[in-house]
Design a protein around this motif. Structure first.
Motif, PDB file in Angstrom:
ATOM      1  N   THR A 118       7.006   3.269  -2.647  1.00  0.00           N
ATOM      2  CA  THR A 118       7.012   2.072  -2.394  1.00  0.00           C
ATOM      3  C   THR A 118       5.298   1.863  -1.919  1.00  0.00           C
ATOM      4  N   TYR A 119       4.759   0.794  -2.408  1.00  0.00           N
ATOM      5  CA  TYR A 119       2.916   1.387  -1.732  1.00  0.00           C
ATOM      6  C   TYR A 119       2.337  -0.191  -1.781  1.00  0.00           C
ATOM      7  N   ARG A 120       1.023   0.005  -1.077  1.00  0.00           N
ATOM      8  CA  ARG A 120       0.013  -1.640  -1.328  1.00  0.00           C
ATOM      9  C   ARG A 120      -0.171  -1.247  -2.772  1.00  0.00           C
ATOM     10  N   LEU A 121      -0.808  -2.928  -3.365  1.00  0.00           N
ATOM     11  CA  LEU A 121      -1.117  -2.903  -4.325  1.00  0.00           C
ATOM     12  C   LEU A 121      -2.359  -3.878  -3.299  1.00  0.00           C
ATOM     13  N   GLN A 122      -3.656  -3.831  -3.897  1.00  0.00           N
ATOM     14  CA  GLN A 122      -4.075  -4.997  -3.787  1.00  0.00           C
ATOM     15  C   GLN A 122      -5.225  -5.584  -5.473  1.00  0.00           C
ATOM     16  N   ALA A 123      -4.644  -6.737  -5.378  1.00  0.00           N
ATOM     17  CA  ALA A 123      -5.361  -7.277  -6.763  1.00  0.00           C
ATOM     18  C   ALA A 123      -7.283  -7.234  -6.709  1.00  0.00           C
ATOM     19  N   GLU A 124      -7.212  -6.536  -8.411  1.00  0.00           N
ATOM     20  CA  GLU A 124      -8.590  -6.887  -8.396  1.00  0.00           C
ATOM     21  C   GLU A 124      -9.523  -8.211  -8.201  1.00  0.00           C
ATOM     22  N   THR A 125      -8.933  -8.855  -8.038  1.00  0.00           N
ATOM     23  CA  THR A 125      -9.255 -10.488  -8.289  1.00  0.00           C
ATOM     24  C   THR A 125      -9.513 -11.305  -7.030  1.00  0.00           C
ATOM     25  N   ALA A 126     -10.084 -12.044  -6.256  1.00  0.00           N
ATOM     26  CA  ALA A 126     -10.296 -12.360  -5.596  1.00  0.00           C
ATOM     27  C   ALA A 126      -9.597 -13.682  -5.642  1.00  0.00           C
ATOM     28  N   SER A 159       5.130 -12.304  -9.075  1.00  0.00           N
ATOM     29  CA  SER A 159       6.060 -11.056  -8.383  1.00  0.00           C
ATOM     30  C   SER A 159       6.858 -10.567  -9.739  1.00  0.00           C
ATOM     31  N   GLY A 160       7.059  -9.593  -9.836  1.00  0.00           N
ATOM     32  CA  GLY A 160       8.144  -9.011 -11.389  1.00  0.00           C
ATOM     33  C   GLY A 160       6.909  -7.480 -11.920  1.00  0.00           C
ATOM     34  N   PRO A 161       7.692  -7.448 -13.266  1.00  0.00           N
ATOM     35  CA  PRO A 161       7.132  -6.017 -13.513  1.00  0.00           C
ATOM     36  C   PRO A 161       5.945  -6.150 -13.976  1.00  0.00           C
ATOM     37  N   VAL A 162       5.307  -5.095 -12.995  1.00  0.00           N
ATOM     38  CA  VAL A 162       3.848  -4.679 -13.945  1.00  0.00           C
ATOM     39  C   VAL A 162       3.363  -3.776 -14.322  1.00  0.00           C
ATOM     40  N   LEU A 163       2.752  -3.791 -15.544  1.00  0.00           N
ATOM     41  CA  LEU A 163       2.103  -2.449 -16.095  1.00  0.00           C
ATOM     42  C   LEU A 163       0.950  -1.699 -16.555  1.00  0.00           C
ATOM     43  N   ILE A 187      -3.194   7.299  -5.889  1.00  0.00           N
ATOM     44  CA  ILE A 187      -3.479   6.217  -5.056  1.00  0.00           C
ATOM     45  C   ILE A 187      -4.483   5.907  -6.076  1.00  0.00           C
ATOM     46  N   GLY A 188      -5.695   4.746  -6.369  1.00  0.00           N
ATOM     47  CA  GLY A 188      -6.205   3.763  -7.330  1.00  0.00           C
ATOM     48  C   GLY A 188      -5.740   3.662  -8.389  1.00  0.00           C
ATOM     49  N   ALA A 189      -4.587   3.841  -8.730  1.00  0.00           N
ATOM     50  CA  ALA A 189      -3.870   3.584  -9.746  1.00  0.00           C
ATOM     51  C   ALA A 189      -3.941   2.135 -10.048  1.00  0.00           C
ATOM     52  N   ARG A 190      -4.443   1.703 -11.465  1.00  0.00           N
ATOM     53  CA  ARG A 190      -4.268  -0.079 -11.007  1.00  0.00           C
ATOM     54  C   ARG A 190      -2.888  -0.371 -12.642  1.00  0.00           C
ATOM     55  N   PHE A 191      -2.386  -1.707 -12.517  1.00  0.00           N
ATOM     56  CA  PHE A 191      -1.672  -2.305 -13.065  1.00  0.00           C
ATOM     57  C   PHE A 191      -1.527  -3.465 -12.791  1.00  0.00           C
ATOM     58  N   SER A 192      -1.522  -4.145 -14.584  1.00  0.00           N
ATOM     59  CA  SER A 192      -1.513  -5.575 -14.716  1.00  0.00           C
ATOM     60  C   SER A 192      -0.339  -6.680 -14.734  1.00  0.00           C
ATOM     61  N   THR A 193      -0.619  -7.070 -14.472  1.00  0.00           N
ATOM     62  CA  THR A 193       0.595  -8.490 -14.673  1.00  0.00           C
ATOM     63  C   THR A 193       0.758  -8.489 -16.032  1.00  0.00           C
ATOM     64  N   ILE A 194       2.273  -9.662 -16.239  1.00  0.00           N
ATOM     65  CA  ILE A 194       2.382 -10.056 -17.335  1.00  0.00           C
ATOM     66  C   ILE A 194       2.007 -11.775 -17.476  1.00  0.00           C
ATOM     67  N   ALA A 251       7.930  -0.308 -12.898  1.00  0.00           N
ATOM     68  CA  ALA A 251       6.775  -0.699 -11.977  1.00  0.00           C
ATOM     69  C   ALA A 251       6.527  -2.865 -11.676  1.00  0.00           C
ATOM     70  N   GLN A 252       6.948  -2.788  -9.736  1.00  0.00           N
ATOM     71  CA  GLN A 252       7.275  -3.902  -9.587  1.00  0.00           C
ATOM     72  C   GLN A 252       6.720  -4.623  -8.342  1.00  0.00           C
ATOM     73  N   LEU A 253       5.928  -5.999  -8.677  1.00  0.00           N
ATOM     74  CA  LEU A 253       5.441  -6.321  -7.709  1.00  0.00           C
ATOM     75  C   LEU A 253       6.583  -7.180  -7.028  1.00  0.00           C
ATOM     76  N   THR A 254       5.809  -7.253  -5.682  1.00  0.00           N
ATOM     77  CA  THR A 254       7.454  -7.665  -4.950  1.00  0.00           C
ATOM     78  C   THR A 254       6.658  -8.467  -3.372  1.00  0.00           C
ATOM     79  N   ASP A 255       6.921  -8.296  -2.340  1.00  0.00           N
ATOM     80  CA  ASP A 255       6.376  -8.678  -1.583  1.00  0.00           C
ATOM     81  C   ASP A 255       4.956  -9.405  -0.810  1.00  0.00           C
ATOM     82  N   LEU A 256       4.499 -10.420  -0.695  1.00  0.00           N
ATOM     83  CA  LEU A 256       3.470 -10.706  -0.230  1.00  0.00           C
ATOM     84  C   LEU A 256       2.776 -10.446   0.823  1.00  0.00           C
ATOM     85  N   LEU A 257       2.237  -8.883   1.306  1.00  0.00           N
ATOM     86  CA  LEU A 257       1.566  -9.043   2.708  1.00  0.00           C
ATOM     87  C   LEU A 257       1.108  -9.338   3.100  1.00  0.00           C
ATOM     88  N   ILE A 258      -0.413  -9.853   2.438  1.00  0.00           N
ATOM     89  CA  ILE A 258      -1.708 -10.194   2.765  1.00  0.00           C
ATOM     90  C   ILE A 258      -2.412 -11.200   1.640  1.00  0.00           C
TER      91      ILE A 258
END
Length: 372
Positions: A122-130, A138-142, A96-103, A153-160
């Motif tokens: 499977t985890y919930r990830l929140q964008a740092e940019t509002a 959606s796709g791979p993140v680093l 928890i607290g690990a950070r990832f960047s989109t490409i 590491a993949q971002l998939t479905d939009l939860l909120i």
């Protein structure tokens, strides 16, 4: 409201000169005209400022900070930008607290792990940019920091869905609606007001006594005007009437009100049409614009899905009109005529169901275009 549109430099100067007797020289470059000109110029600026101040004093015409100040009359504030929450799928456990960047180039943003959905994968990830920028990728993140054993590491479905800061026009509409309707003691207006204020919610239908006395059904769309995810539904449920002791007044709902929060079902709308194209246009080049045009029309239907169409009861409507789809297609560049148009195989309007037991919203299905 006073109209200052005629208070221009020329009109002011003409009026001032009209007060001077005609026995004096009032031509251009004359001493009188030359002396009055600067005063007329200054007065024009004064009237422009006065017009702006006047417009900023009324809800109907105010903008920006002035509209924010007037919103206190309705007891509401502008919705601020909120961050998107998406599903992250990994091939190992991440902290928890690990950070990832989109490409995704210039729109690249960071996401942070906020909670676990399925242990170790499977985890919930929140964008740092509002804002809605977090909804789109959606796709791979680093990983920003090294995580031992991580290979995928993949971002998939939009939860909120993330939301941008509310713009003036929708904010103005909310202020006026709030001033014209009174929320009190758990009436429909209060449910709408409280639920739409929750981050990620775009629209809500409220069905009182839908399953007996004291029951309330609230069906919600996300800020992207698609059916809310299970996470968003649960978040709203917990805020309004948290389980398991529903009806106890532990949330925003009054004591005794058993509130069920749900999301509508999607109804794919398949389009089939025959297009007559102008010379030099190909069916392939019209396909994507046609899909976009019909999709925009269906989005407008979803944006109005929560409007109560009755003045004496609770009634909602979501109809896909054949003529509106035809209008969207025939307005495309290169399309001369549209024929044999059907919605889900039938040449008729589609009326979607809106009841406490079932709510429906239209989404774009297949678009099959034929040329003549």
């Amino acid at each position: 409201m006073q109209n200052f549109s005629d208070a221009t430099y020329k009109n002011i100067l003409d009026y001032m000169l009209s007060l001077v007797p005609d026995t004096y020289d009032k031509r251009d470059t004359s001493p009188i005209q030359t002396s009055l000109g600067p005063a007329a110029y200054v007065l024009e600026g004064f009237y422009l400022s006065l017009d702006l101040v006047q417009k900023q004093a009324f809800v109907q015409t105010a903008s920006g900070d002035s509209l924010d100040l007037l919103a206190v009359l309705a007891g509401i504030t502008r919705k601020q930008a909120s961050a998107a929450v998406k599903v992250g799928i990994f091939d190992c456990e991440v902290p928890i607290g690990a950070r990832f960047s989109t490409i995704n180039g210039t729109e690249s943003i960071n996401f942070v792990v906020i909670s676990t959905i399925t242990e170790g994968s499977t985890y919930r990830l929140q964008a740092e940019t509002a804002g809605d920028i977090g909804n789109r990728y959606s796709g791979p993140v680093l990983p920003i920091d090294s995580i031992e054993g991580l290979n995928s590491a993949q971002l998939t479905d939009l939860l909120i869905p993330g939301e941008n800061t509310e713009e003036d026009e929708p904010f103005r509409a909310r202020i006026i609606e709030r001033l014209n309707s009174r929320s009190f003691g758990g009436n429909v207006a209060q449910y709408v007001e409280e639920i739409e204020a929750i981050d990620g919610v775009g629209a809500v239908q409220v069905y009182p006594v839908w399953d007996g006395g004291g029951t309330v059904c609230c069906s919600i769309l996300g800020a992207d005007f698609l059916p809310a995810s299970s996470d968003l539904v649960q978040m709203v449920q917990n805020a309004i009437d948290p389980p398991p002791g529903q009806g106890l007044g532990l949330g925003l709902a009054p004591i005794g009100a058993q509130v069920t929060v749900t999301a509508p079902k999607t109804v794919p709308v398949d389009i089939s049409a025959t297009l007559t194209l102008a010379s030099g246009h190909e069916l392939e080049t019209v396909q994507q614009p046609a899909q976009d045009a019909v999709s925009d029309y269906l989005l407008q239907i979803r944006k109005n899905w929560d409007v109560n169409i009755s003045s004496t009861a609770i009634a909602y409507s979501a109809e896909v009109y054949l003529a509106r789809v035809l209008a969207a297609l025939i307005s495309l560049d290169g399309v001369v005529n549209v024929s044999a148009l059907t919605l889900n195989g039938i040449a008729a309007d589609m009326a979607l169901q809106q009841t406490g037991a079932l709510q429906q919203v239209p989404v774009l299905g297949k678009v099959e275009l034929h040329g003549t």
